[in-house]
Scaffold this active site. Structure first.
Site, PDB file in Angstrom:
ATOM      1  N   GLU A 556       0.825  -1.209   0.000  1.00  0.00           N
ATOM      2  CA  GLU A 556       0.000   0.000   0.000  1.00  0.00           C
ATOM      3  C   GLU A 556       0.861   1.261   0.000  1.00  0.00           C
ATOM      4  O   GLU A 556       0.492   2.284  -0.579  1.00  0.00           O
ATOM      5  CB  GLU A 556      -0.958  -0.004   1.199  1.00  0.00           C
ATOM      6  CG  GLU A 556      -1.939  -1.163   1.216  1.00  0.00           C
ATOM      7  CD  GLU A 556      -2.709  -1.338  -0.091  1.00  0.00           C
ATOM      8  OE1 GLU A 556      -2.925  -0.340  -0.816  1.00  0.00           O
ATOM      9  OE2 GLU A 556      -3.089  -2.474  -0.399  1.00  0.00           O
ATOM     10  N   HIS A 559       1.706   2.288  -3.494  1.00  0.00           N
ATOM     11  CA  HIS A 559       0.658   3.103  -4.117  1.00  0.00           C
ATOM     12  C   HIS A 559       0.757   4.547  -3.637  1.00  0.00           C
ATOM     13  O   HIS A 559       0.666   5.493  -4.424  1.00  0.00           O
ATOM     14  CB  HIS A 559      -0.721   2.562  -3.738  1.00  0.00           C
ATOM     15  CG  HIS A 559      -1.133   1.340  -4.478  1.00  0.00           C
ATOM     16  ND1 HIS A 559      -1.023   1.213  -5.832  1.00  0.00           N
ATOM     17  CD2 HIS A 559      -1.694   0.174  -4.037  1.00  0.00           C
ATOM     18  CE1 HIS A 559      -1.491   0.029  -6.208  1.00  0.00           C
ATOM     19  NE2 HIS A 559      -1.893  -0.616  -5.138  1.00  0.00           N
ATOM     20  N   GLU A 585      -0.662  -1.109 -10.386  1.00  0.00           N
ATOM     21  CA  GLU A 585      -0.122  -1.939  -9.310  1.00  0.00           C
ATOM     22  C   GLU A 585       1.405  -2.072  -9.380  1.00  0.00           C
ATOM     23  O   GLU A 585       2.011  -2.709  -8.521  1.00  0.00           O
ATOM     24  CB  GLU A 585      -0.747  -3.346  -9.359  1.00  0.00           C
ATOM     25  CG  GLU A 585      -2.244  -3.394  -9.074  1.00  0.00           C
ATOM     26  CD  GLU A 585      -2.601  -3.052  -7.628  1.00  0.00           C
ATOM     27  OE1 GLU A 585      -1.732  -3.210  -6.752  1.00  0.00           O
ATOM     28  OE2 GLU A 585      -3.747  -2.625  -7.383  1.00  0.00           O
ATOM     29  N   HIS A 687     -13.968  -7.098  -5.570  1.00  0.00           N
ATOM     30  CA  HIS A 687     -13.088  -6.460  -6.543  1.00  0.00           C
ATOM     31  C   HIS A 687     -13.822  -6.178  -7.855  1.00  0.00           C
ATOM     32  O   HIS A 687     -13.666  -5.106  -8.437  1.00  0.00           O
ATOM     33  CB  HIS A 687     -11.888  -7.363  -6.843  1.00  0.00           C
ATOM     34  CG  HIS A 687     -10.722  -7.161  -5.946  1.00  0.00           C
ATOM     35  ND1 HIS A 687     -10.694  -7.627  -4.664  1.00  0.00           N
ATOM     36  CD2 HIS A 687      -9.531  -6.540  -6.145  1.00  0.00           C
ATOM     37  CE1 HIS A 687      -9.534  -7.313  -4.116  1.00  0.00           C
ATOM     38  NE2 HIS A 687      -8.805  -6.653  -4.991  1.00  0.00           N
ATOM     39  N   PHE A 689     -17.310  -6.634  -8.437  1.00  0.00           N
ATOM     40  CA  PHE A 689     -18.724  -6.256  -8.364  1.00  0.00           C
ATOM     41  C   PHE A 689     -18.983  -5.040  -7.479  1.00  0.00           C
ATOM     42  O   PHE A 689     -20.068  -4.485  -7.503  1.00  0.00           O
ATOM     43  CB  PHE A 689     -19.571  -7.437  -7.876  1.00  0.00           C
ATOM     44  CG  PHE A 689     -19.569  -8.601  -8.825  1.00  0.00           C
ATOM     45  CD1 PHE A 689     -20.025  -8.453 -10.124  1.00  0.00           C
ATOM     46  CD2 PHE A 689     -19.091  -9.840  -8.432  1.00  0.00           C
ATOM     47  CE1 PHE A 689     -20.007  -9.516 -11.019  1.00  0.00           C
ATOM     48  CE2 PHE A 689     -19.062 -10.911  -9.316  1.00  0.00           C
ATOM     49  CZ  PHE A 689     -19.520 -10.749 -10.611  1.00  0.00           C
ATOM     50  N   ALA A 690     -17.995  -4.622  -6.702  1.00  0.00           N
ATOM     51  CA  ALA A 690     -18.165  -3.416  -5.888  1.00  0.00           C
ATOM     52  C   ALA A 690     -16.915  -2.557  -5.957  1.00  0.00           C
ATOM     53  O   ALA A 690     -16.750  -1.649  -5.160  1.00  0.00           O
ATOM     54  CB  ALA A 690     -18.477  -3.789  -4.436  1.00  0.00           C
ATOM     55  N   GLY A 691     -16.053  -2.870  -6.901  1.00  0.00           N
ATOM     56  CA  GLY A 691     -14.800  -2.139  -6.996  1.00  0.00           C
ATOM     57  C   GLY A 691     -14.479  -1.773  -8.419  1.00  0.00           C
ATOM     58  O   GLY A 691     -15.338  -1.754  -9.281  1.00  0.00           O
ATOM     59  N   GLY A 692     -13.228  -1.537  -8.685  1.00  0.00           N
ATOM     60  CA  GLY A 692     -12.840  -1.059 -10.004  1.00  0.00           C
ATOM     61  C   GLY A 692     -12.219  -2.102 -10.884  1.00  0.00           C
ATOM     62  O   GLY A 692     -11.659  -1.783 -11.928  1.00  0.00           O
ATOM     63  N   TYR A 693     -12.300  -3.390 -10.494  1.00  0.00           N
ATOM     64  CA  TYR A 693     -11.572  -4.415 -11.229  1.00  0.00           C
ATOM     65  C   TYR A 693     -12.419  -5.229 -12.201  1.00  0.00           C
ATOM     66  O   TYR A 693     -11.991  -6.282 -12.652  1.00  0.00           O
ATOM     67  CB  TYR A 693     -10.888  -5.368 -10.240  1.00  0.00           C
ATOM     68  CG  TYR A 693      -9.648  -4.802  -9.606  1.00  0.00           C
ATOM     69  CD1 TYR A 693      -8.396  -5.018 -10.170  1.00  0.00           C
ATOM     70  CD2 TYR A 693      -9.719  -4.033  -8.462  1.00  0.00           C
ATOM     71  CE1 TYR A 693      -7.247  -4.496  -9.597  1.00  0.00           C
ATOM     72  CE2 TYR A 693      -8.589  -3.503  -7.869  1.00  0.00           C
ATOM     73  CZ  TYR A 693      -7.358  -3.733  -8.439  1.00  0.00           C
ATOM     74  OH  TYR A 693      -6.227  -3.209  -7.869  1.00  0.00           O
TER      75      TYR A 693
END
Length: 775
Positions: A556, A559, A585, A687, A689-693
């Site tokens: 992290e 990032h 990443e 990741h 369905f509720a994220g940006g992936y």
């Protein structure tokens, strides 16, 4: 027409563990339709107006952040009672409440509507008349919406959820209005077609090209009826995505396993027993103790993983595993129908935009194509399969030699347990016994020393300078070699399952920006936050970390470095903004490599009580164990990535084959042990369905190729050659970290490495490629 800013970047907390499911994580969705970050953060025209001066001015004195409402509005918003609408030095995380959300966001949106109308009326195809006012407009909502979404992730409550849910459609409506602005779109097209195009910088050209592409993806070119349909889809996708994440969090919180008999949790280390007893106390069992219980097991990562790796009670492991892979798949929290509807709407959206499937939409803003992503995954799958099969054979032989009754029938709830036993036997490493050598304060000191060595920065604790959302949160100032502040960041390290989402992520609070300069000369400084879910302190002991938790913190921080060390002054592509999702990443996974660097690790690994350094032979064993079960870990990520692509390319919602049938089919090629027929891990796959992936999970492997190759540059010059390491680190900083989204990631990589990337370093690091050492 706002850019698709990569917001939170996150790593699966369990990414490297021997389990066949991803840990739930949060991808705060922000403005504008950004796919990315979870990995998925921002401000009211968060202008850093003037340097704050006090009677005791220090080098860590912050820039002043104003909600400077806009260059257009004649009647600025004022509301002394609402912290969302006030000027602040740093976001007032400590005083924002659910009651502030509805009036605050609505006031901001009303103001922004006026700003947008004025911009459309006065827009000209020039930087000062188009891009600069657009950046200011985007920034205003990004900071405040990012603030409340962040609080929802780390300090969740029914009241905050309800407030965000109520105003979210209004926020999305404005995003769509902005994203589909034809006057702004036409102005960008005019810049691209004008004589001034050749005089623009690389970053400026990237902004123009990105804005045009994003406008098309936002439906600007659609006929009125199709655009109306598109907008309805976007609103519903936003709602469903949020509901999906809430269901995962609620299902995780809902599960509790009360254990009274100590025999049932034999094998759990003292740290885990302490956490289980501490959880029991928080649930009303006031007499709970580490020694005598009772203990409560949850599905939160530290508790869950401890059971899977250490509990001798096979029945308990099975119960906890089944609970985990069926989270959010029944009752009021069932995500099955939500997944089907999300996939259906994504496909409809793709068709409206003229694409064959949603994966093609996703790839339109990435480095890879669908074909290139599939090609990489298949290459890595072939390199990993035989090794993963051998990993399982090794477990069977080992467990049989240990007299395990289940040796001939090893299944999902056995692999982590026996993997730990085999690792302990093979390398004489007990991860729990290593915890005392990895106390959080020493780990952070070592991490910051590494950053100073290779990037020439100093990081100082600045607690009290900025409001925080929890007393455990730390605040830091990042300084350059001259001692001047160049960035700030928050760090929230511990698991709080009652209010905090699982996983780990980094996100922006404000970005670097020339346009939003506090004094008209120096750019606004970036601010980030890092969030983890590691084991909290127990009793008087500090947080004692597993080696995996150490890797997560390094990840992290990578990032955060890209966000904070950017030298890009164009705010729309500064830091992590504007970077293709499958390249973002790179710095995070790059930083993980340093956990195995002898000088770095030995500087961190000091016994929290005695100060004893980790024994040399233990370090050697950790290094040797790095490739332990690498085939299995690689295959696990390939399974997730392949399933994600299959669902977003070939799957037809509503047809005979269900999402779980697809899972089973993909698993035949990517899992040595097939999933249970009742496995519903997709219901917790935040990741995608509720994220940006979505159609982008392959990015972990894609970027892992980049990061491994980037780290090999340091290996090439010699990791013990301090002068060469510093020189290479400076080059990494000036390219990968400094350029942000202002240059195409492949060009940035080539500028650093001198050539295009190769997967060889990744396979070599994973022990999946035999390499002859050059003479």
């Amino acid at each position: 027409m706002a850019s698709r800013i990569p917001l939170s970047r996150s790593i699966l907390l369990l990414q490297r563990t021997n389990n066949h499911f991803p840990h739930s994580h949060f991808t705060p969705k922000r403005f504008p339709k950004s796919y990315p970050c979870p990995l998925w953060s921002s401000s009211f025209s968060s202008c850093l107006q003037t340097l704050h001066q006090s009677s005791t001015t220090t080098a860590t004195t912050p820039p002043f952040i104003s909600t400077c409402y806009s260059s257009f509005s004649k009647d600025p918003i004022t509301d002394e009672a609402n912290p969302l609408l006030q000027d602040f030095e740093f976001p007032p995380f400590d005083v924002v409440e659910a009651s502030h959300v509805r009036p605050g966001i609505r006031a901001i949106l009303k103001n922004l509507e006026s700003d947008l109308e004025e911009l459309e009326r006065t827009v000209e195809p020039s930087w000062p008349k188009l891009v600069e006012p657009l950046e200011k407009l985007v920034d205003q909502l990004t900071i405040v919406w990012g603030m409340i979404n962040h609080l929802k992730a780390v300090k969740d409550s029914p009241e905050l959820r309800a407030a965000i849910e109520e105003v979210q459609p209004e926020k999305v409506k404005f995003q769509l209005r902005l994203g589909q602005s034809k006057p702004i779109y036409n102005a960008f097209k005019a810049i691209q077609d004008s004589p001034q195009w050749s005089s623009l910088s690389d970053a400026q050209k990237r902004i123009v090209e990105s804005q045009i592409k994003e406008a098309v993806l936002n439906g600007v070119a659609l006929d009125d009826d199709k655009r109306e349909q598109f907008n309805k889809i976007e609103q519903e996708l936003e709602r469903l995505s949020q509901k999906f994440g809430e269901n995962v969090l609620d299902a995780t919180k809902k599960f509790e396993k009360l254990i009274i008999d100590k025999k049932d949790i034999e094998g759990l280390p003292a740290t885990s027993l302490g956490l289980a007893a501490q959880t029991a106390v928080s649930k009303g069992h006031t007499d709970a103790t580490v020694e005598n219980g009772p203990w409560i097991i949850t599905l939160d990562a530290p508790s869950f993983m401890s059971v899977m790796q250490h509990a001798r009670n096979r029945g308990l492991r099975e119960e906890i595993y089944r609970a985990y892979v069926t989270r959010a798949s029944s009752g009021d929290l069932n995500n099955t129908a939500i997944i089907d509807e999300i996939l259906k709407l994504r496909l409809e959206k793709a068709k409206l935009l003229g694409y064959n499937n949603y994966a093609e939409v996703s790839m339109a803003t990435k480095m890879a194509t669908v074909e290139k992503a599939e090609e990489l995954l298949e290459k890595l799958r072939k390199a990993s399969w035989d090794a993963a099969v051998q990993d399982m054979e090794d477990l069977k032989i080992f467990s049989k030699n240990q007299g395990a009754m289940e040796a001939n029938d090893l299944t999902h709830w056995d692999t982590s347990f026996w993997s730990e036993r085999l690792r302990e036997s093979k390398y004489d490493i007990n991860e729990e016994e290593l915890r005392p050598f990895f106390s959080l304060p020493k780990v952070m000191d070592g991490l910051f020393n590494l950053a100073k060595t290779i990037f020439g920065i100093d990081i100082e604790l600045a607690d009290g300078l900025a409001p925080v959302w929890n007393n455990d949160v730390k605040f830091y100032c990042v300084k350059d070699s001259l001692g001047s502040p160049i960035a700030y960041f928050y760090f929230d390290p511990y698991s709080r399952p009652s209010e905090k989402r699982g996983g780990a992520w980094m996100d922006e609070v404000v970005s670097r920006s020339r346009v939003l300069s506090p004094n008209g000369t120096a750019p606004r400084l970036p601010i980030a936050h890092m969030v983890c879910n590691q084991t909290p302190p127990v009793g008087k002991k500090p947080s004692l970390m597993t080696f995996r938790e150490v890797e997560t913190v390094f990840h992290e921080f990578g990032h955060a470095l890209q966000h904070m060390l950017t030298k890009q002054d164009e705010g729309l592509v500064a830091g992590i903004r504007g970077i293709e999702w499958d390249a973002v990443e790179l710095p995070s996974q790059f930083m993980e490599n340093w956990c195995y660097h002898r000088e770095t690790l030995m500087g961190i690994a000091k016994h929290y009580e005695t100060g004893e350094t980790l024994p040399e032979e233990v370090y050697s064993k950790l290094l040797a164990a790095r490739t332990f079960r690498a085939g299995s870990f690689s295959l696990r990520q390939i399974k997730f990535a392949s399933l994600d692509l299959e669902l977003h390319t070939n799957y037809i919602p509503g047809a005979l084959e269900s999402i779980y049938d697809v899972d089973q089919r993909v698993s035949k090629r990517t899992q040595v042990i097939p999933p249970l027929t009742e496995d519903r891990f997709l219901c917790g796959f935040s990741h995608i369905f509720a994220g940006g992936y979505a159609a982008g999970y392959y990015s972990y492997k894609w970027a892992e190729v980049l990061s491994a190759d980037a780290f090999s540059a340091f290996e090439d010059v010699g990791l013990d050659n301090s002068k060469a390491v510093k020189e290479t680190g400076n080059k990494f900083r000036e390219t990968i970290l400094a350029l942000g989204g202002g240059k195409a990631p492949l060009e940035v990589f080539v500028e650093f490495r001198g050539r295009e990337p190769s997967p060889e370093a990744l396979l070599r690091h994973n022990g999946l490629l035999s390499v002859t050492t050059p003479a």
